[in-house]
Scaffold this motif. Structure first.
Motif, mmCIF file in Angstrom:
data_model
loop_
_atom_site.group_PDB
_atom_site.id
_atom_site.type_symbol
_atom_site.label_atom_id
_atom_site.label_comp_id
_atom_site.label_asym_id
_atom_site.label_seq_id
_atom_site.Cartn_x
_atom_site.Cartn_y
_atom_site.Cartn_z
ATOM 1 N N ALA A 1 -24.448 -26.894 -38.023
ATOM 2 C CA ALA A 1 -23.119 -26.751 -38.616
ATOM 3 C C ALA A 1 -23.166 -26.496 -40.111
ATOM 4 O O ALA A 1 -24.116 -26.837 -40.784
ATOM 5 N N GLU A 2 -22.134 -25.885 -40.596
ATOM 6 C CA GLU A 2 -21.980 -25.629 -42.025
ATOM 7 C C GLU A 2 -20.662 -26.146 -42.510
ATOM 8 O O GLU A 2 -20.043 -25.592 -43.393
ATOM 9 N N THR A 3 -20.179 -27.208 -41.934
ATOM 10 C CA THR A 3 -18.868 -27.686 -42.327
ATOM 11 C C THR A 3 -18.837 -28.037 -43.802
ATOM 12 O O THR A 3 -17.792 -28.038 -44.405
ATOM 13 N N LYS A 4 -19.972 -28.285 -44.394
ATOM 14 C CA LYS A 4 -20.035 -28.657 -45.795
ATOM 15 C C LYS A 4 -19.649 -27.529 -46.715
ATOM 16 O O LYS A 4 -19.476 -27.726 -47.887
ATOM 17 N N GLU A 5 -19.589 -26.345 -46.217
ATOM 18 C CA GLU A 5 -19.232 -25.244 -47.089
ATOM 19 C C GLU A 5 -17.840 -25.421 -47.652
ATOM 20 O O GLU A 5 -17.455 -24.737 -48.573
ATOM 21 N N ALA A 6 -17.107 -26.363 -47.097
ATOM 22 C CA ALA A 6 -15.797 -26.667 -47.641
ATOM 23 C C ALA A 6 -15.877 -27.827 -48.632
ATOM 24 O O ALA A 6 -14.877 -28.412 -48.966
ATOM 25 N N GLY B 1 -26.210 -30.572 -46.079
ATOM 26 C CA GLY B 1 -26.928 -30.098 -44.891
ATOM 27 C C GLY B 1 -27.925 -29.015 -45.297
ATOM 28 O O GLY B 1 -28.494 -29.056 -46.390
ATOM 29 N N HIS B 2 -28.144 -28.065 -44.430
ATOM 30 C CA HIS B 2 -29.000 -26.917 -44.765
ATOM 31 C C HIS B 2 -30.399 -27.321 -45.203
ATOM 32 O O HIS B 2 -30.997 -26.690 -46.073
ATOM 33 N N ASN B 3 -30.908 -28.388 -44.619
ATOM 34 C CA ASN B 3 -32.296 -28.776 -44.847
ATOM 35 C C ASN B 3 -33.167 -28.411 -43.649
ATOM 36 O O ASN B 3 -34.382 -28.454 -43.714
ATOM 37 N N TYR B 4 -32.534 -28.050 -42.522
ATOM 38 C CA TYR B 4 -33.260 -27.585 -41.341
ATOM 39 C C TYR B 4 -33.207 -26.056 -41.236
ATOM 40 O O TYR B 4 -34.009 -25.453 -40.561
ATOM 41 N N HIS B 5 -32.189 -25.498 -41.848
ATOM 42 C CA HIS B 5 -32.018 -24.059 -41.777
ATOM 43 C C HIS B 5 -31.366 -23.604 -43.073
ATOM 44 O O HIS B 5 -30.884 -24.418 -43.848
ATOM 45 N N PHE B 6 -31.384 -22.330 -43.322
ATOM 46 C CA PHE B 6 -30.586 -21.811 -44.423
ATOM 47 C C PHE B 6 -29.574 -20.822 -43.869
ATOM 48 O O PHE B 6 -29.706 -20.344 -42.737
ATOM 49 N N HIS B 7 -28.558 -20.581 -44.669
ATOM 50 C CA HIS B 7 -27.396 -19.825 -44.204
ATOM 51 C C HIS B 7 -27.266 -18.581 -45.065
ATOM 52 O O HIS B 7 -27.203 -18.661 -46.285
ATOM 53 N N ILE B 8 -27.216 -17.441 -44.399
ATOM 54 C CA ILE B 8 -27.056 -16.161 -45.102
ATOM 55 C C ILE B 8 -25.630 -15.673 -44.911
ATOM 56 O O ILE B 8 -25.115 -15.672 -43.792
ATOM 57 N N ALA C 1 -25.012 -16.014 -40.968
ATOM 58 C CA ALA C 1 -26.109 -16.253 -40.021
ATOM 59 C C ALA C 1 -26.928 -17.450 -40.474
ATOM 60 O O ALA C 1 -27.195 -17.609 -41.660
ATOM 61 N N ASP C 2 -27.311 -18.275 -39.518
ATOM 62 C CA ASP C 2 -28.209 -19.399 -39.799
ATOM 63 C C ASP C 2 -29.623 -19.039 -39.361
ATOM 64 O O ASP C 2 -29.833 -18.614 -38.218
ATOM 65 N N ILE C 3 -30.555 -19.237 -40.268
ATOM 66 C CA ILE C 3 -31.967 -18.973 -39.963
ATOM 67 C C ILE C 3 -32.719 -20.293 -40.060
ATOM 68 O O ILE C 3 -32.655 -20.968 -41.091
ATOM 69 N N GLY D 1 -19.028 -27.521 -34.810
ATOM 70 C CA GLY D 1 -19.773 -27.067 -35.977
ATOM 71 C C GLY D 1 -18.998 -26.060 -36.821
ATOM 72 O O GLY D 1 -17.858 -25.729 -36.541
ATOM 73 N N HIS D 2 -19.628 -25.608 -37.867
ATOM 74 C CA HIS D 2 -19.198 -24.458 -38.673
ATOM 75 C C HIS D 2 -17.718 -24.341 -39.037
ATOM 76 O O HIS D 2 -16.882 -24.039 -38.188
ATOM 77 N N ALA D 3 -17.420 -24.502 -40.305
ATOM 78 C CA ALA D 3 -16.098 -24.097 -40.783
ATOM 79 C C ALA D 3 -16.060 -22.580 -40.934
ATOM 80 O O ALA D 3 -15.030 -21.951 -40.728
ATOM 81 N N SER D 4 -17.202 -22.000 -41.274
ATOM 82 C CA SER D 4 -17.226 -20.542 -41.479
ATOM 83 C C SER D 4 -17.801 -19.849 -40.243
ATOM 84 O O SER D 4 -17.478 -20.236 -39.130
ATOM 85 N N HIS D 5 -18.572 -18.813 -40.420
ATOM 86 C CA HIS D 5 -19.125 -18.035 -39.298
ATOM 87 C C HIS D 5 -18.011 -17.388 -38.461
ATOM 88 O O HIS D 5 -18.183 -17.150 -37.274
ATOM 89 N N GLN D 6 -16.849 -17.127 -39.042
ATOM 90 C CA GLN D 6 -15.708 -16.642 -38.238
ATOM 91 C C GLN D 6 -15.560 -15.123 -38.221
ATOM 92 O O GLN D 6 -14.910 -14.594 -37.339
HETATM 93 ZN ZN LIG Z 1 -24.324 -21.419 -41.198
#
Ligand SMILES: [Zn+2]
Length: 384
Positions: free
Chosen positions: A53-58, A276-283, A188-190, A178-183
């Motif tokens: 999830a990227e809910t923290k982007e908010a 978050g984003h310690n297991y993956h990064f978000h592009i 993309a999560d890598i 999960g995810h506030a974004s990705h809409q």
């Molecule tokens: Zn993401």
């Protein structure tokens, strides 16, 4: 589970991610939906099992990175909540893309995707994960970019290939978990976990856990984090199509410290600290040409972000001692924000939902509820 990672992985991701990690492998089982604002953080919150999830982007401290707040939002008082069905249910039910020209519509955290294309689940330099979620869809420009990154990371950066997490749903839109974004098909999560030198089974792609890069909330684990991680993120940030990259503050710190002062540091400005984003990064990529209703985010500055901003972020993710509860009965928790309704998304997202033989019908109730909402909104806007 690693205790340092557990402590360092903070804030609202934790509850959501943990619950979700337990439920995600079962298709059709609704997973919990995150709030759009982080709840109070505690040091005892369990760590996620997977980068979901990227809910923290908010996050409130990251205003420049706050994709949950479109730049052209309605002024003044918030409009009454429309009574349409949650958009996440409608978009979550769409199993195929909208057969329209490719177009990202709306904002990263409030929009949808027409003409989505799938990332093949297996490629010469990547494997898609968590296939049951059906989130390997994106705008064709995002799909091309992920393929290119995987291919070049394999050729030049010592990666056997990339494990690719969530992109978007076939028609974008809010997700059931999960995810506030990705809409809008531009995120993309890598995974930061290297791809094994073999084809993973579908089951493994559901069950495999990602590895946290952290030793503590403020440092990466030198036994896990390596030069090739830094090279991968730098490569992604160097693509002109890439608008932002989100990483944990400790990873940003490692990148800042690992880049010589006299080297080119401009790419670091795109790499934004985030919970978050310690297991993956978000592009995240820019709005593509032709997506006229795609809403851009303010551009990042030219600073490398390795000074005051990073210090503030590290303070934000520092585990806080638990606050003792006052005696007496606990007050009820404040009501959560209601899920985003279809009526809150750009109007074109209705066509995106309903187009084609596999289209999802928008219930009449939602359309009826949309009318007063739109009238109120247009009146508010016209006063400005
Ligand atoms: Zn993401």
């Amino acid at each position: 589970m690693r205790l340092p990672a557990l402590v360092a992985t903070c804030a609202l991701l934790c509850t959501t991610l943990t619950l979700y990690a337990q439920q995600a492998p079962t298709p059709g089982v609704p997973a919990p939906v995150p709030a759009t604002k982080p709840p109070a953080r505690t040091a005892s919150t369990p760590a996620p099992e997977a980068p979901v999830a990227e809910t923290k982007e908010a996050a409130p401290a990251a205003k420049s990175d706050a994709p949950a707040t479109p730049t052209t939002g309605k002024p003044g008082k918030a409009p009454d909540k429309p009574k349409g069905p949650p958009a996440r249910d409608l978009f979550g039910a769409a199993k195929t893309p909208a057969p329209l020209a490719a177009r990202s519509i709306g904002f990263y955290a409030k929009g949808c995707l027409a003409g989505g294309k799938p990332l093949p689940v297996d490629g010469p330099a990547w494997q898609a994960m968590r296939l049951s979620r059906n989130r390997n869809w994106g705008h064709p420009e995002l799909i091309d970019l992920v393929k290119r990154l995987a291919t070049e990371a394999k050729q030049h950066d010592g990666w056997s290939g990339l494990l690719v997490g969530d992109l978007a749903q076939p028609r974008g839109g809010p997700m059931t978990s999960g995810h506030a974004s990705h809409q809008v098909g531009l995120d993309a999560d890598i995974w930061l976990t290297p791809m094994p030198d073999r084809r993973l089974t579908e089951r493994e792609r559901e069950d495999m856990s990602a590895t946290s890069m952290l030793k503590s909330y403020e440092s990466v684990d030198p036994n896990i984090w390596s030069e090739k991680h830094a090279k991968l993120i730098k490569r992604a940030a160097s693509y002109p199509e890439v608008e932002r990259i989100f990483v944990h503050p400790a990873i940003k710190k490692a990148l800042c410290e690992g880049t010589p002062k006299d080297a080119d540091r401009t790419w670091l400005s795109k790499v934004r600290p985030m919970y978050g984003h310690n297991y993956h990064f978000h592009i995240r990529i820019h709005c593509p040409k032709g997506s006229t209703n795609c809403e851009a985010q303010p551009a990042v500055g030219h600073e490398d972000g390795c000074g005051t901003e990073l210090t503030k972020w590290l303070a934000l993710v520092k585990p806080k001692p638990p606050v003792p509860l006052p005696p007496g009965p606990r007050p009820p928790p404040p009501p959560g924000k209601p899920p985003m309704s279809i009526d809150e998304l750009p109007n074109d997202c209705r066509s995106v939902l309903s187009s084609g033989p596999d289209g999802i019908a928008v219930p009449e109730a939602a359309k009826a509820a949309a009318k007063p909402h739109k009238t109120a909104a247009s009146k508010t806007t016209s006063k400005k």
